[in-house]
Motif scaffolding. Structure first.
Motif, PDB file in Angstrom:
ATOM      1  N   UNK A 150       0.808  -1.184   0.107  1.00 37.37           N
ATOM      2  CA  UNK A 150       0.124  -0.031  -0.034  1.00 37.37           C
ATOM      3  C   UNK A 150       0.864   1.300  -0.098  1.00 37.37           C
ATOM      4  N   UNK A 151       0.177   2.204  -0.665  1.00 35.65           N
ATOM      5  CA  UNK A 151       0.850   3.477  -0.666  1.00 35.65           C
ATOM      6  C   UNK A 151      -0.278   4.351  -0.206  1.00 35.65           C
ATOM      7  N   UNK A 152       0.140   5.219   0.757  1.00 34.80           N
ATOM      8  CA  UNK A 152      -1.039   6.046   1.189  1.00 34.80           C
ATOM      9  C   UNK A 152      -0.649   7.749   1.393  1.00 34.80           C
ATOM     10  N   UNK A 153      -1.376   8.533   0.726  1.00 32.62           N
ATOM     11  CA  UNK A 153      -1.251   9.988   0.956  1.00 32.62           C
ATOM     12  C   UNK A 153      -1.468  10.245   2.230  1.00 32.62           C
ATOM     13  N   UNK A 168     -10.040  12.840   3.857  1.00 31.00           N
ATOM     14  CA  UNK A 168     -10.049  12.206   2.652  1.00 31.00           C
ATOM     15  C   UNK A 168      -8.598  11.792   2.255  1.00 31.00           C
ATOM     16  N   UNK A 169      -8.322  10.918   1.626  1.00 32.00           N
ATOM     17  CA  UNK A 169      -7.030  10.419   1.190  1.00 32.00           C
ATOM     18  C   UNK A 169      -7.084   9.656  -0.301  1.00 32.00           C
ATOM     19  N   UNK A 170      -5.870   9.242  -0.805  1.00 25.15           N
ATOM     20  CA  UNK A 170      -5.892   8.587  -2.008  1.00 25.15           C
ATOM     21  C   UNK A 170      -4.973   7.246  -1.383  1.00 25.15           C
ATOM     22  N   UNK A 171      -5.206   6.073  -1.864  1.00 24.93           N
ATOM     23  CA  UNK A 171      -4.575   4.784  -1.607  1.00 24.93           C
ATOM     24  C   UNK A 171      -4.256   4.075  -3.055  1.00 24.93           C
ATOM     25  N   UNK A 172      -3.237   3.638  -3.124  1.00 21.84           N
ATOM     26  CA  UNK A 172      -2.553   2.741  -4.122  1.00 21.84           C
ATOM     27  C   UNK A 172      -2.440   1.310  -3.590  1.00 21.84           C
ATOM     28  N   UNK A 173      -2.768   0.395  -4.292  1.00 19.65           N
ATOM     29  CA  UNK A 173      -2.577  -1.005  -3.834  1.00 19.65           C
ATOM     30  C   UNK A 173      -1.715  -1.719  -5.132  1.00 19.65           C
ATOM     31  N   UNK A 174      -0.513  -2.400  -4.940  1.00 20.28           N
ATOM     32  CA  UNK A 174      -0.057  -2.959  -6.101  1.00 20.28           C
ATOM     33  C   UNK A 174      -0.186  -4.542  -5.623  1.00 20.28           C
ATOM     34  N   UNK A 175      -0.226  -4.979  -6.997  1.00 17.30           N
ATOM     35  CA  UNK A 175      -0.457  -6.521  -7.033  1.00 17.30           C
ATOM     36  C   UNK A 175       0.331  -6.775  -8.208  1.00 17.30           C
TER      37      UNK A 175
END
Length: 570
Positions: free
Chosen positions: A490-493, A512-519
């Protein structure tokens, strides 16, 4: 009017004097005009209008696990008139007729030996017809006196009848003045003279919107709002559920220069204060729903000091990729409803306080004739848009911002319980389906006719109290901050704090925030938001796709709006 009874005296001036036959004796003493029925008629006119109603559309739902479409698919798998014309007064005078044989009184003949001088209608040596043909009958002194008295009495009766007819007609509504005290029919106020050109927003009033421009009044149209001239979020068609206005006038005004401001003023007069109040409520709800394609309900304002009631909303309109900023102010004073839409192209909106002052200038001239409150000290303060939407407590589709260059409208699925399979951004350690709450429900929003997995989820909870709600929102924010430690993918702002004002002036706090999940080689991005106000908590989730996303600042607005709507549910 019922026929007046026939006056048939059986004796007059003594038993020895036969009564003249009043039917024959009065014949010839009245002209044709005097015996003619007397009547008066009055009528009233009224205005009319028509109403048209809009329709709705039903979206198609895409499908993919772990997305709003998946949640939607899973959820579907589980579950007499006062203003009528006045009555006609008709009075008839009918000469008395000969009594019928069975109830005629027997009259004794005079013993003069001259049958030709016998009273009319008595038997003699000649028939009645022969007497009438050969010579006129002569009456005695008392007989002539009886005929004279009878004629005078008849004239008096006719005079009384005429007076009664005139009084009756005078007392009817619409017959030359205000209804008399005997009238039980309420008079519907006419709006014909209530609104005119001077009732509309003037060039001087428009200067209050933007004083650094020169304003010009354009067209002033009476009747239905011209196509394309309706206010943002309302459109030009009559609103479903609104009473029919007696008058509608639309005026447009424009300012000079490039990027010039413009204003549209629609004034409507109604038959009663109750109708105008209903029209204001319908207009407010339509503003709160903002079901016009391309219009996004950005924020609201609570307005005071402009008539009996008022409200305002900020609207971002996007047409052909060009955005226009609108402030729409609706106000009611007595029987009149005013809507003013002041707009400017670009990304910077006008000042709402200036727009409400312009509306106040209109109300000042209308309030007296309209029978309503005039403008006083005008003020605006933060607040949610008026309640609207098809599901109380949830986002209206007009609350959701435009998505890139897509013009398709947002549509919502039926409200259901949160799905056990919904995992959000995978950073939240909250299972929304099992979290303690007195009430909880969810809804999915999709773009109409746009295939794919893109969509938005909203989950609304009512918890024990405000402290419990605040702690739940704090927990979700903490989950985002610690997600990188718990999930290496996970990458979270850094969370952005958002605030606002909910119903009844209650404070809104959230993040609020943005989250990125890598798979593997795939990176999935999410927008998430959490906010609370009182005992309400709202969580929102969006899964951006290529070409399908919303602006970050707009997303902050969505997070606040979700809990604002929750606090508006009764």
């Amino acid at each position: 009017m019922a026929d007046r009874p026939t006056n048939r005296p059986r004796r007059a001036f003594g038993a020895d004097e036969p009564t003249p036959d009043t039917g024959a004796g009065l014949e010839g003493r009245f002209t044709e005009d005097e015996a003619r029925p007397i009547f008066r008629e009055d009528a009233a006119d009224a205005d009319a209008a028509t109403v048209r109603t809009p329709g709705d559309a039903d979206p198609a739902t895409p499908d993919k696990p772990g997305t709003p479409a998946e949640a939607a698919a899973s959820d579907r798998a589980e579950g007499e008139d006062a203003t009528a014309a006045p009555r006609t007064k008709r009075l008839n005078f009918t000469p008395a007729t000969r009594p019928a044989e069975d109830d005629a009184t027997t009259l004794l003949p005079r013993t003069t030996g001259r049958p030709e001088t016998a009273p009319l209608g008595l038997s003699g040596d000649r028939s009645d017809d022969e007497d009438l043909d050969e010579r006129p009958r002569r009456l005695g002194r008392r007989g002539r006196l009886a005929v004279l008295v009878g004629a005078v009495a008849a004239v008096v009766v006719v005079g009384i009848a005429i007076g009664t007819a005139v009084i009756g007609v005078r007392d009817q509504p619409g017959a030359g003045g205000d209804p008399g005290p005997s009238s039980s029919a309420p008079v519907t106020p006419s709006a014909t003279a209530l609104l005119d050109d001077t009732s509309m927003l003037s060039v001087e009033g428009a200067q209050l919107i933007a004083g650094n421009r020169t304003w010009t009044a354009g067209s002033t149209v009476r009747g239905p709002v011209p196509d394309g001239s309706g206010a943002a979020c309302l459109g030009s068609d009559p609103l479903e559920g609104a009473p029919t206005a007696q008058q509608t006038i639309t005026r447009t005004l424009t300012a000079d220069g490039s990027g010039a401001q413009s204003a549209v003023h629609v004034a409507q007069a109604y038959a009663s204060v109750e109708d105008a109040t209903q029209a204001f409520a319908t207009t407010s709800r339509a503003l709160g729903s903002c079901a016009v394609a391309g219009d996004w309900l950005f924020t609201g304002r609570v307005v005071e000091g402009v008539g009996d009631e008022a409200t305002a909303v900020a609207v971002h309109s996007t047409v052909g990729g060009e955005r226009t900023q609108h402030w729409v102010v609706a106000s009611r004073t007595g029987r009149v409803l005013d809507v003013v839409d002041a707009s400017t192209p670009g990304k910077t909106a006008l000042n709402v306080n200036d727009v409400t002052k312009a509306v106040a200038s209109v109300v000042t001239g209308q309030c007296g004739p309209a029978g309503g409150a005039c403008a006083t000290t005008v003020s605006t303060k933060d607040g949610p848009p008026p309640a609207g939407g098809d599901e109380p407590g949830f986002l209206a589709t007009g609350d959701l911002p435009p998505v890139g260059s897509v013009t398709a409208p947002w549509v919502g699925t039926p409200v259901q319980a949160p799905s056990e399979d919904f995992s959000g951004s995978q950073c939240e350690s909250v299972n929304w389906s099992t979290t303690a709450a007195t009430a909880k429900s969810s809804r999915v929003y999709l773009l109409q006719d746009v295939p794919g997995i893109f969509g938005l989820n909203e989950i609304v909870l009512t918890v024990k109290d405000a402290d419990t709600a605040s702690k739940l929102a704090e927990k979700v924010r903490s989950d985002w901050s610690s997600c990188k430690e718990r999930k290496l993918t996970a990458t979270v702002d850094s969370p952005t704090k958002v605030t606002g004002v909910a119903a009844e002036g209650a404070a809104v706090t959230g993040w609020t925030t943005e989250v990125e999940q890598k798979a593997g080689g795939t990176t999935t991005r999410f927008r998430v938001g959490i906010a609370s106000s009182g005992d309400k908590v709202a969580f929102v989730f969006l899964n951006p796709q290529k070409g399908l996303d919303v602006d970050g600042d707009d997303w902050n607005t969505v997070a606040v709006r979700a809990v604002q709507r929750a606090t508006q549910q009764q």
